[in-house]
Motif scaffolding. Structure first.
Motif, PDB file in Angstrom:
ATOM      1  N   MET A 192      -2.488  -4.412  -4.528  1.00 22.05           N
ATOM      2  CA  MET A 192      -2.332  -5.863  -4.467  1.00 22.05           C
ATOM      3  C   MET A 192      -3.360  -6.482  -3.520  1.00 22.05           C
ATOM      4  O   MET A 192      -3.670  -5.929  -2.468  1.00 22.05           O
ATOM      5  CB  MET A 192      -0.930  -6.241  -4.000  1.00 22.05           C
ATOM      6  CG  MET A 192      -0.681  -7.737  -4.090  1.00 22.05           C
ATOM      7  SD  MET A 192       1.054  -8.117  -3.899  1.00 22.05           S
ATOM      8  CE  MET A 192       1.261  -9.433  -5.079  1.00 22.05           C
ATOM      9  N   ILE A 198       2.915   2.334   2.388  1.00 15.18           N
ATOM     10  CA  ILE A 198       3.036   3.018   3.683  1.00 15.18           C
ATOM     11  C   ILE A 198       4.509   3.022   4.097  1.00 15.18           C
ATOM     12  O   ILE A 198       5.142   1.970   4.114  1.00 15.18           O
ATOM     13  CB  ILE A 198       2.181   2.316   4.760  1.00 15.18           C
ATOM     14  CG1 ILE A 198       0.717   2.259   4.293  1.00 15.18           C
ATOM     15  CG2 ILE A 198       2.285   3.048   6.090  1.00 15.18           C
ATOM     16  CD1 ILE A 198      -0.186   1.484   5.229  1.00 15.18           C
ATOM     17  N   ARG A 214       4.681   1.432  -6.536  1.00 14.03           N
ATOM     18  CA  ARG A 214       3.675   0.986  -5.565  1.00 14.03           C
ATOM     19  C   ARG A 214       2.457   1.899  -5.558  1.00 14.03           C
ATOM     20  O   ARG A 214       1.375   1.491  -5.154  1.00 14.03           O
ATOM     21  CB  ARG A 214       4.299   0.890  -4.177  1.00 14.03           C
ATOM     22  CG  ARG A 214       5.177  -0.336  -4.107  1.00 14.03           C
ATOM     23  CD  ARG A 214       5.686  -0.618  -2.734  1.00 14.03           C
ATOM     24  NE  ARG A 214       6.487  -1.841  -2.779  1.00 14.03           N
ATOM     25  CZ  ARG A 214       7.420  -2.140  -1.909  1.00 14.03           C
ATOM     26  NH1 ARG A 214       7.677  -1.316  -0.918  1.00 14.03           N
ATOM     27  NH2 ARG A 214       8.088  -3.256  -2.018  1.00 14.03           N
ATOM     28  N   PHE A 262      -4.098 -10.134  -1.548  1.00  8.42           N
ATOM     29  CA  PHE A 262      -3.352 -11.318  -1.137  1.00  8.42           C
ATOM     30  C   PHE A 262      -4.273 -12.515  -0.913  1.00  8.42           C
ATOM     31  O   PHE A 262      -5.464 -12.354  -0.655  1.00  8.42           O
ATOM     32  CB  PHE A 262      -2.601 -11.044   0.166  1.00  8.42           C
ATOM     33  CG  PHE A 262      -1.604  -9.931   0.073  1.00  8.42           C
ATOM     34  CD1 PHE A 262      -0.274 -10.188  -0.228  1.00  8.42           C
ATOM     35  CD2 PHE A 262      -1.982  -8.608   0.283  1.00  8.42           C
ATOM     36  CE1 PHE A 262       0.653  -9.169  -0.310  1.00  8.42           C
ATOM     37  CE2 PHE A 262      -1.064  -7.583   0.200  1.00  8.42           C
ATOM     38  CZ  PHE A 262       0.254  -7.867  -0.097  1.00  8.42           C
ATOM     39  N   MET A 317      -6.452   3.369  -2.925  1.00  8.29           N
ATOM     40  CA  MET A 317      -5.209   4.043  -3.304  1.00  8.29           C
ATOM     41  C   MET A 317      -5.239   4.441  -4.774  1.00  8.29           C
ATOM     42  O   MET A 317      -4.269   4.963  -5.300  1.00  8.29           O
ATOM     43  CB  MET A 317      -4.006   3.134  -3.045  1.00  8.29           C
ATOM     44  CG  MET A 317      -3.968   2.517  -1.655  1.00  8.29           C
ATOM     45  SD  MET A 317      -4.050   3.729  -0.342  1.00  8.29           S
ATOM     46  CE  MET A 317      -2.377   4.360  -0.434  1.00  8.29           C
ATOM     47  N   LEU A 341       0.822  -1.210   0.000  1.00 11.05           N
ATOM     48  CA  LEU A 341       0.000   0.000   0.000  1.00 11.05           C
ATOM     49  C   LEU A 341       0.860   1.265   0.000  1.00 11.05           C
ATOM     50  O   LEU A 341       0.341   2.375   0.013  1.00 11.05           O
ATOM     51  CB  LEU A 341      -0.918   0.005   1.223  1.00 11.05           C
ATOM     52  CG  LEU A 341      -2.057  -1.013   1.190  1.00 11.05           C
ATOM     53  CD1 LEU A 341      -2.607  -1.266   2.582  1.00 11.05           C
ATOM     54  CD2 LEU A 341      -3.170  -0.529   0.270  1.00 11.05           C
ATOM     55  N   LEU A 386      -5.668  -8.125   6.009  1.00 15.34           N
ATOM     56  CA  LEU A 386      -6.262  -6.914   6.575  1.00 15.34           C
ATOM     57  C   LEU A 386      -5.591  -6.643   7.916  1.00 15.34           C
ATOM     58  O   LEU A 386      -5.006  -7.539   8.519  1.00 15.34           O
ATOM     59  CB  LEU A 386      -7.771  -7.107   6.767  1.00 15.34           C
ATOM     60  CG  LEU A 386      -8.579  -7.206   5.483  1.00 15.34           C
ATOM     61  CD1 LEU A 386     -10.038  -7.509   5.804  1.00 15.34           C
ATOM     62  CD2 LEU A 386      -8.477  -5.918   4.676  1.00 15.34           C
ATOM     63  N   ARG A 446      -9.756  -1.812  -0.026  1.00 16.80           N
ATOM     64  CA  ARG A 446      -8.606  -1.117   0.542  1.00 16.80           C
ATOM     65  C   ARG A 446      -7.579  -0.799  -0.533  1.00 16.80           C
ATOM     66  O   ARG A 446      -7.025   0.299  -0.579  1.00 16.80           O
ATOM     67  CB  ARG A 446      -7.961  -1.999   1.629  1.00 16.80           C
ATOM     68  CG  ARG A 446      -6.723  -1.396   2.244  1.00 16.80           C
ATOM     69  CD  ARG A 446      -6.163  -2.247   3.343  1.00 16.80           C
ATOM     70  NE  ARG A 446      -5.535  -3.468   2.832  1.00 16.80           N
ATOM     71  CZ  ARG A 446      -4.879  -4.333   3.591  1.00 16.80           C
ATOM     72  NH1 ARG A 446      -4.780  -4.124   4.886  1.00 16.80           N
ATOM     73  NH2 ARG A 446      -4.347  -5.414   3.069  1.00 16.80           N
ATOM     74  N   ALA A 447      -7.341  -1.785  -1.425  1.00 15.64           N
ATOM     75  CA  ALA A 447      -6.374  -1.549  -2.501  1.00 15.64           C
ATOM     76  C   ALA A 447      -6.902  -0.492  -3.471  1.00 15.64           C
ATOM     77  O   ALA A 447      -6.157   0.373  -3.930  1.00 15.64           O
ATOM     78  CB  ALA A 447      -6.083  -2.853  -3.232  1.00 15.64           C
ATOM     79  N   PRO A 485      -4.481   3.731   5.284  1.00 14.89           N
ATOM     80  CA  PRO A 485      -3.385   3.712   4.312  1.00 14.89           C
ATOM     81  C   PRO A 485      -3.343   4.972   3.436  1.00 14.89           C
ATOM     82  O   PRO A 485      -2.261   5.464   3.122  1.00 14.89           O
ATOM     83  CB  PRO A 485      -3.677   2.467   3.468  1.00 14.89           C
ATOM     84  CG  PRO A 485      -4.429   1.583   4.372  1.00 14.89           C
ATOM     85  CD  PRO A 485      -5.282   2.497   5.213  1.00 14.89           C
TER      86      PRO A 485
END
Lengths: 367, 246
Positions: B84, A271, B79, B86, B156, A269, B91, B152-153, B104
């Motif tokens: 990504m 970070i 990045r 998984f 971004m 992510l 989490l 969550r991915a 994030p």
């Protein structure tokens, strides 16, 4: 709520054969002497109570609560009047009586801060900032010299504020050090790993008393004379490095329990490393090791009493010196019991707090 | 237009084990590539090299025009481009679902909390999981957790999504809810590289299917040809094993 009032037709009645027979309370005699083990335990417990009776007698019935003169305490019984008379010395040591309110505010502040830390709304950075401010306020209050407060040198500090300040500061300062040591020991950089391992193993291999001697007595001899660091400060440094070594190993255990996927997810992510440590890794590592962390905290609170060996006037030293007053006949037991009670309250409080934290963690992990 | 991902002669070695042997792969903008193969064939290693969770030992990777090498700034840039997902969701168990998606953005982009949470709510709605925002990951089913991980991915706003066996750790009845979200994503035009054994998904969504074995790409073909007329014996053997059940 109407459906609750309506009796469901299939509700089992007490006589329902499907139900197990209602458990009847066992008769007391059977409970106490039902089998060999219970009988033995009952007898042992009864013996213990009988043996403790004289102690209870001494502590309560025969005790002297108020006496006109110290000498009246002579015959039998505990002399609680002594504790009342000396409580100022035990709790505040040699702190100037006219300034004693400052030491009292410091104790109140520490208690208030601990209670404030219980609130789940105060977490992470904000909590640490508030603690930092509170510690500065406490040190200013104790030391004075500013804001019109008459200065009180640390050699005059004593009693409970010293015990609490040493405990809170040594643990608080040790924690960031411990984090660095634990990360260093687990990290990929060989130099950082070597430094961490050396510090941890060296400090863990030394007895705390030895470290205190080095800090209090040897260090001033080794350092140039104008490099004087206050003795209380040196003692605090020794306690801090000692706590850091133990906390580092506890934290390392917590880090090992972490799934490597956490670090990977944070990396993916984007970070940054230190933010990952602070927001992702550390909170979980700490949650993993609440019981051993509590253990270390309790041990460190009690370890502060060892500073009496190098002449720092903590609560235990104050109690000891109070007990040497020749006007009172041999009151050291009462003095030590009083100090033991205060230590117990503090340490038990830490246990309760950690249990409260653990239930919070558990409820979040599994529905 | 330069490809979204260009991989040339990629090598990766773990001690004695040669995980990747000169892999070449190009993925265009908006293309969906499914990678399959037996375990230990290097497919996960390949996808993890794209965002450098694994450092490669030889060859070149260019993602969105940025060459991956020793330069850490390039790594950050790559990045930012890639998200990504998984196998085991990964989490953050100490954060709520909403915080998992919002934090994030704050930590890596410096987003304001209000903006981050708003965006998180948006993507949670997109993976159809809005009502669980206040729960902790441990309180959700595997399928729900994986959908949160996708959200969550996506928060971004990556241009490329990498999926590393996203349904392998799920109970069978939860696989479709995750695949549905991935199909939606593909239909919205996301560039996707997916390591999976879900051949139904590959048939439906993939532009190309890549078959890997022993650290090499054995065959690359559009799904209709890949499934109906595989050229290589090894591909045929793999397909006969994996399609026997379905």
């Amino acid at each position: 709520m109407t459906d609750r009032a309506a009796p469901t037709p299939s509700a089992p009645t007490p006589s329902d054969p499907r139900l197990p027979p209602r458990t009847r309370r066992r008769p007391l005699i059977k409970l106490l002497f039902g089998d060999l083990v219970s009988a033995a335990l009952t007898v042992l417990a009864a013996l213990a109570i009988v043996m403790l009776l004289p102690a209870l007698n001494w502590a309560l019935l025969d005790a002297h609560w108020h006496v006109a003169a110290p000498g009246d305490c002579r015959h039998g019984g505990a002399c609680w009047a002594f504790v009342a008379a000396k409580s100022r010395l035990i709790l505040f040591g040699l702190y100037p009586p006219s300034e004693q309110w400052r030491a009292m505010i410091v104790i109140a502040l520490i208690v208030a801060m601990i209670l404030a830390s219980l609130s789940p709304r105060l977490r992470g950075g904000r909590l640490i900032a508030i603690w930092g401010g509170a510690i500065v306020a406490m040190l200013v209050l104790m030391g004075g010299g500013v804001l019109g407060l008459p200065p009180v040198p640390t050699s005059k500090w004593g009693g409970l504020p010293v015990t609490l300040l040493l405990a809170v500061l040594s643990l608080g300062l040790a924690f960031p050090l411990a984090v660095l040591l634990a990360l260093g020991r687990r990290g990929r950089l060989p130099l950082a790993r070597a430094i961490s391992v050396t510090i941890i193993e060296l400090v863990r291999g030394l007895p705390l008393v030895g470290l205190l001697f080095v800090a209090a007595i040897l260090l001033p001899l080794l350092l140039p004379p104008d490099w004087t660091v206050d003795k209380l400060g040196r003692t605090l440094a020794a306690l801090t490095i000692f706590a850091a070594a133990y906390l580092a190993e506890v934290l390392r255990g917590g880090l090992q329990g972490l799934d490597g996927g956490q670090q990977e997810a944070a990396e993916a992510l984007g970070i940054p490393y230190w933010k990952t440590v602070w927001h992702i890794i550390l909170p979980q590592a700490i949650q993993n090791v609440i019981p051993p962390l509590t253990n270390t905290a309790i041990v460190m609170v009690k370890n502060t009493s060892l500073v009496l060996i190098v002449g720092v006037f903590d609560m235990l030293s104050a109690a000891r010196s109070a007990a040497t007053d020749p006007a009172w006949p041999a009151p050291s037991t009462e003095a030590y019991l009083f100090v033991a009670l205060i230590y117990f309250v503090i340490c038990f409080g830490i246990s309760v707090y950690s249990a409260h934290l653990e239930t919070g963690v558990k409820s979040r992990r599994h529905g | 237009m330069s490809p979204a991902i260009a991989i040339r002669e990629l090598d990766k070695v773990y001690g004695e084990f040669h995980a990747l042997r000169g892999v070449d792969l190009e993925v265009s903008e908006r293309e969906r590539v499914v990678i399959c193969g037996p375990s230990g064939s290097g497919k996960s290693t390949l996808i993890r090299c794209i965002n450098q969770l694994e450092r490669h030992d030889g060859g070149a990777i260019v993602v969105g025009g940025v060459a991956l090498g020793d330069d850490l700034r390039n790594l950050d840039a790559v990045r930012r481009e890639t998200g990504m997902v998984f196998q085991h969701f990964n989490l953050f168990p100490h954060l709520t679902v909403l915080e998992n998606c919002a934090l994030p953005q704050i930590l890596s982009r410096g987003a304001r909390r209000a903006t981050a949470e708003e965006k998180a709510q948006g993507y949670l709605a997109r993976v159809r999981i809005t009502e669980q925002a206040g729960k902790y990951p441990g309180q959700l089913s595997g399928g729900q957790q994986q959908r949160v991980a996708i959200a969550r991915a996506l928060c971004m706003e990556p241009r490329i999504m990498l999926f590393d066996e996203p349904t392998s750790a799920l109970d069978p009845e939860m696989i479709s809810e995750v695949l549905d979200v991935m199909v939606d994503l593909a239909e919205a035009g996301m560039t996707m590289v997916v390591v999976t054994h879900e051949m139904g998904f590959a048939r439906k969504v993939a532009d190309r299917v890549v078959y890997m074995e022993a650290g090499r790409i054995v065959e690359t073909a559009p799904p209709d040809r890949f499934f109906s007329a595989p050229r290589d014996d090894r591909t045929r053997r793999f397909l006969s094993k994996i399609l026997k059940g379905s």
